[in-house]
Design a protein around this motif. Structure first.
Motif, mmCIF file in Angstrom:
data_model
loop_
_atom_site.group_PDB
_atom_site.id
_atom_site.type_symbol
_atom_site.label_atom_id
_atom_site.label_comp_id
_atom_site.label_asym_id
_atom_site.label_seq_id
_atom_site.Cartn_x
_atom_site.Cartn_y
_atom_site.Cartn_z
ATOM 1 N N HIS A 39 0.764 -1.507 -0.492
ATOM 2 C CA HIS A 39 -0.142 0.131 -0.122
ATOM 3 C C HIS A 39 0.595 1.397 0.036
ATOM 4 O O HIS A 39 1.959 1.687 1.124
ATOM 5 N N TYR A 61 5.668 16.562 3.159
ATOM 6 C CA TYR A 61 5.353 15.473 3.042
ATOM 7 C C TYR A 61 3.651 15.786 4.397
ATOM 8 O O TYR A 61 4.811 16.946 5.749
ATOM 9 N N TYR A 63 2.885 14.037 7.099
ATOM 10 C CA TYR A 63 3.380 14.052 8.445
ATOM 11 C C TYR A 63 4.505 15.133 9.027
ATOM 12 O O TYR A 63 4.235 15.902 9.963
ATOM 13 N N TRP A 338 0.151 1.067 10.389
ATOM 14 C CA TRP A 338 -0.492 2.122 9.281
ATOM 15 C C TRP A 338 -0.485 3.690 10.015
ATOM 16 O O TRP A 338 -0.553 3.602 11.241
ATOM 17 N N ARG A 370 4.367 8.539 0.360
ATOM 18 C CA ARG A 370 4.287 9.560 -0.985
ATOM 19 C C ARG A 370 4.525 9.731 -2.346
ATOM 20 O O ARG A 370 4.694 10.635 -3.130
HETATM 21 O O1 RAT Z 1 -0.596 7.747 5.759
HETATM 22 C C1 RAT Z 1 -1.117 8.570 4.895
HETATM 23 O O2 RAT Z 1 -0.229 9.137 4.067
HETATM 24 C C2 RAT Z 1 -2.291 8.972 5.338
HETATM 25 O O3 RAT Z 1 -2.894 10.182 5.291
HETATM 26 C C3 RAT Z 1 -3.340 8.503 4.235
HETATM 27 O O4 RAT Z 1 -3.378 7.814 2.629
HETATM 28 C C4 RAT Z 1 -3.772 6.983 4.452
HETATM 29 O O5 RAT Z 1 -3.216 6.008 3.963
HETATM 30 C C5 RAT Z 1 -4.866 6.237 3.452
HETATM 31 O O6 RAT Z 1 -4.573 5.522 2.250
HETATM 32 O O7 RAT Z 1 -5.856 6.797 3.750
#
Ligand code: RAT
Ligand code: ZN
Length: 428
Positions: A39, A61, A63, A338, A370
């Protein structure tokens, strides 16, 4: 009489009884076994602006944006007025120059810079920008995947996304290391909005969600499955997700989405526990977490034995229940730590708990990257934690009287990194 390969490996199996040797074998297996990143939010270069790489993307990012607001007087409103380069400069100055990068997301940047031979103590971003600008796109992508020891990457693909739709219509993915996942947040979390989006794509749907509308949604899913060839379908869900419920989501799941998954032999991934927009001023950095009800997932698994479920929960408090549920349902595969859980202390504890309750029958980790180069830090950090956790587990086993072999270590790591996921994708 010729001895078979299996017998021969049993007879000559070198048991790993010495702690130093065991550590070296575990370390080598974990660091050299390729992973499938199940993922992510990264895309290949043919996805134009969705292909994100380089220092400005890395530093902006979400975060890191959330962390920046804890140590600057710049307001979110002022931040969103800035260009991306200005935002990256602010994040760098705030989190890396004026403060020590102690958090996991900041340490990730240090790992990436160091991996590329860049100075993590640089006063500004000049050197890093020049480096990333000078990279050839194709060889940089190969290099990053190689550094992360990742073979295949699963994207998050939204059939309602205005950037993605024209790319898929024009042929989609050319780099087959990138696999699609059909994300249905738009459909399952915002039915009124979905009605409009579906109508825009030419599907005859009504807000009432009668039989004819369900048929149209099915036609929509079939079309996008043909187009994207996803490895699974997925949704992220709020902490108050209930199933069954008296809402459009439950009806769509039961009458359209899960029958579609079964008919196409596709797994269905649930990512549960996100509270979207807890602080809307922070935009993409403004989501939070809440404890969810794992029994909703159990009911889905029990009702749909012909569907394979992948599941991850965002709240730490849900992790134990998820393991117990997976012991009850053979069609449930826990995956990854996650987002807010992807921190060393939590990844170690959650992985230990999963090994103790499930053996090697779960998917160790995904990156949720990302930006391309995040693959390097997310996988390096996760791998170094897994070495410790697996080593301890084998040592305990040895103390109880059973040594493992090199081949067994390699087999376990393969399952955790790719085997369990591949098995989940096999069409029923
Ligand atoms: O982990 C992330 O970057 C979140 O913003 C979400 O994208 C999460 O992972 C998602 O897939 O909804
Ligand atoms: Zn994600």
């Amino acid at each position: 009489m010729a001895i078979s390969e299996t017998e021969s490996s049993i007879v000559h199996a070198p048991f790993l009884k010495n702690a130093g040797e065991l550590w070296r074998e575990v370390e080598a297996a974990v660091n050299t076994t390729p992973a499938i990143d199940v993922h992510t939010h990264i895309f290949p270069p043919e996805f134009d602006e969705l292909y994100r790489y380089g220092i400005d993307e890395l530093l902006t990012y979400h975060y890191l944006i959330a962390e920046t607001f804890r140590s600057t007087t710049v307001t979110p409103q002022a931040f969103w007025q800035m260009t991306r380069a200005e935002q990256a400069d602010l994040v760098w100055a705030t989190l890396f120059v004026d403060n020590t990068p102690l958090s996991e997301a900041t340490r990730g940047i240090v790992t990436v810079l160091d991996a590329f031979g860049l100075d993590p103590r640089a006063p500004d971003l000049r050197e890093a920008r020049a480096f990333f600008r000078s990279q050839d796109c194709a060889s940089h992508l190969d290099r990053v995947l190689d550094m992360a020891c990742v073979d295949d990457v699963v994207m998050t693909n939204d059939p309602f996304d205005d950037c993605e739709v024209p790319i898929w219509a024009g042929g989609g993915v050319r780099d087959h290391r990138f696999r699609a996942s059909l994300r249905m947040d738009g459909l399952l979390n915002d039915w009124p909005g979905a009605v409009q989006r579906l109508a825009d794509q030419g599907f005859k749907v009504e807000p009432m969600l009668g039989a004819a509308t369900c048929d149209e949604v099915r036609r929509f899913l079939d079309k996008w499955i043909r187009r994207m060839e996803p490895v699974y379908m997925a949704v992220s869900l709020p902490d108050d997700f209930r199933y069954p419920g008296d809402d459009a989501r439950s009806r769509l799941l039961r009458e359209v989405v899960l029958p579609t998954a079964e008919a196409h032999g596709l797994a269905f991934a649930l990512m549960v526990g996100v509270r979207r927009g807890v602080n809307p001023a922070l935009r993409s950095a403004g989501d939070g977490v809440g404890r969810a009800d794992v029994s909703a997932l159990e009911r889905l698994c029990g009702e749909n034995l012909g569907v394979r479920f992948l599941a991850t929960f965002l709240s730490l408090e849900n992790q134990h229940e998820l393991c117990v549920s997976a012991r009850k349902f053979g069609n449930l595969m826990p995956f990854g730590c996650w987002w807010f859980l992807n921190n060393p202390s939590l990844v170690s504890d959650i992985t230990r708990e999963r090994l103790e309750l499930l053996g090697p029958s779960f998917i160790f980790q995904h990156s949720d990257a990302r930006v391309l180069e995040q693959l390097v830090y997310k996988w390096r950090h996760s791998r170094s934690l897994l070495v410790h956790v697996l080593f301890e587990a084998y040592e305990r086993l040895l103390a109880s009287g059973r040594a493992v072999t090199r081949e067994e270590v390699a087999r376990d790591v393969r399952r955790l990194f790719s085997g369990n996921f591949r098995a989940w994708l096999q069409k029923s």
